[in-house]
Design a protein around this motif. Sequence first.
Motif, mmCIF file in Angstrom:
data_model
loop_
_atom_site.group_PDB
_atom_site.id
_atom_site.type_symbol
_atom_site.label_atom_id
_atom_site.label_comp_id
_atom_site.label_asym_id
_atom_site.label_seq_id
_atom_site.Cartn_x
_atom_site.Cartn_y
_atom_site.Cartn_z
ATOM 1 N N PRO A 170 156.849 56.771 95.518
ATOM 2 C CA PRO A 170 156.888 57.799 95.458
ATOM 3 C C PRO A 170 158.318 58.414 95.256
ATOM 4 C CG PRO A 170 156.027 57.402 97.555
ATOM 5 C CD PRO A 170 155.559 56.481 96.344
ATOM 6 N N LEU A 205 155.758 60.785 91.728
ATOM 7 C CA LEU A 205 154.484 59.855 92.179
ATOM 8 C C LEU A 205 153.971 59.264 90.606
ATOM 9 C CD1 LEU A 205 153.313 58.225 94.499
ATOM 10 C CD2 LEU A 205 151.265 59.945 94.797
ATOM 11 N N TYR A 240 148.019 64.732 93.918
ATOM 12 C CA TYR A 240 149.280 64.120 94.927
ATOM 13 C C TYR A 240 150.821 64.074 94.817
ATOM 14 C CZ TYR A 240 144.673 61.916 96.842
ATOM 15 O OH TYR A 240 143.928 61.888 97.264
ATOM 16 N N VAL A 295 153.397 64.055 98.165
ATOM 17 C CA VAL A 295 154.159 62.156 97.752
ATOM 18 C C VAL A 295 154.831 62.452 96.845
ATOM 19 C CG1 VAL A 295 153.319 59.900 97.948
ATOM 20 C CG2 VAL A 295 151.544 61.820 99.020
ATOM 21 N N TYR A 307 150.233 59.840 101.655
ATOM 22 C CA TYR A 307 150.666 58.956 100.736
ATOM 23 C C TYR A 307 149.494 57.161 101.079
ATOM 24 C CZ TYR A 307 153.936 54.930 99.878
ATOM 25 O OH TYR A 307 154.325 54.117 99.045
ATOM 26 N N ALA A 317 159.659 56.073 101.111
ATOM 27 C CA ALA A 317 158.772 55.239 101.917
ATOM 28 C C ALA A 317 159.541 54.467 102.608
ATOM 29 C CB ALA A 317 157.442 54.709 101.616
ATOM 30 N N PHE A 343 150.126 56.726 107.406
ATOM 31 C CA PHE A 343 149.627 55.826 106.606
ATOM 32 C C PHE A 343 148.164 55.790 106.624
ATOM 33 C CE2 PHE A 343 148.640 52.916 103.259
ATOM 34 C CZ PHE A 343 148.853 53.126 102.272
ATOM 35 N N GLN A 394 154.359 47.520 101.403
ATOM 36 C CA GLN A 394 155.467 48.858 101.179
ATOM 37 C C GLN A 394 157.029 47.468 99.801
ATOM 38 O OE1 GLN A 394 155.572 51.981 100.529
ATOM 39 N NE2 GLN A 394 157.673 51.842 99.261
#
Length: 470
Positions: free
Chosen positions: A173, A177, A277, A281, A380, A403, A426, A448
């Motif tokens: 994101p 996205l 999404y 997100v 997410y 994020a 998440f 991540q």
Amino acid sequence: MDIDDLVLSENYNDRISSIESPVYLVGDLGATNFRLAAAAMQNGKPKILAKVDYDTAKIDGEITGGLSIIDIIEDFGRRAKNHGISEFKAAVLAPAGPVLDNGQSCRISQRDNIEVKIRDLYSYGISKAMIINDFGAIGYALPYIDYKNTQEAACLQKGTDPENIEVIGCIGPGTGLGAVSTQSEKYPDELVAEKSMVCLSEIFGRLYQYFPNFLQKRIKKSIQKELNKKKLVLPRPCEGGHIPASVSNHGIEQLINNLITDYRTDELDEKVISLEYEDFVSARGIGNISRAYKEIIKTNIFRTLFNKVPLREWKNMLEEIWNLKRDYRQNKEEYEKLFGIIDEKVRNNEITQIGSEIGEYNRGDLLLVDRTLDLFFEMYGRAARDAIMAQGPDLMLLAGGIAGKYIGSDEKGEQKAHHEHYVGLFQKGLMKNPVSRNNYTKNIPIYQIINPDIGLIGCTLAAHELAGYD
């Protein structure tokens, strides 16, 4: 016009003296930041030598006579030259948007007035140049991410370590996205043999033809062994952010969904049946969610519920709505300040910039901000789940700066204050699945990426390949 200074990498002088490849001009070009860097390969890995973050909003030369793309490139070139970088062997720019005209241009998403053209690189004097999608660049970099290093990535789900990582999935994101999957394969035997001959020719010229056969075989075997350690990286960017979102049909989440659907209906010629999404997100998603919460707080509660949600669902959300309204009464001045910003951004079609305003608040300051981020992270997780089901990766690496602001470690190596809370949300979204699908997704390691230079790293690898190196 003020432009940020050139930021040199740590130990710049040591790096510039020990690089093993030419220097490349690379760019990660988004709707917020227009990042240019000088990069090279060092010890087999891409290294960023120097970079500048330009404000994308100031690049509008074709419309107002302000900075143009070529102005930015020339400015960066001058700054790099002052630090000993005299030329760029190749250039790869990665704008956030669809690449058009067979790789000749790209308009940056959310910034339709800015068109990145490959001819700008040619006019600057770089003969080997390429424009790729921003997630195409990330795809190049994924195999090079040391995802178990807490300075590069944060663990969202440990999963089961795969014996071989051939497919890496990724969503990220940012303004929107993005999505990409990268297939990493060994060089085919015939390609290894071909490259071995090229290597022999480059090293020994025509002389290798006169080596005894046993010596030729030994040299080829050595070169093949080295090439077999390398892999072909095949990034495949896609529009995975536009997959229909999985939204709960009860509670306040359904109300948020219905309100955002109305916003989308206002902006498009035809009615939106289901949201994507990206509507949740992304920077735009944070803007959508916070705008919906504002409407819940400011409008008549029963009229809102009557119009948007079946009566049977009222009980599930009344308490939460009262909590929001009570928090508004207790912090009215701060809420009105935020509401004014939201209204202004919506009027100016700058809803993607609401997220940066939300990011100025600490958890606990305003309930609206907390709930906005909570829904963002849960969605997410669902987006990651659906991407895993679609891409079938051995490893899932998530990108994007939003994020990374809330999870992972800070510069001191300490875990961010609410890391566990957001990772929990998440995982809640990730596991909102039938049991049979949970058994699949729970085994996939998910991390991540918190390295902010991931796009520049990918561009460096692409430039190295473009310049004719392996």
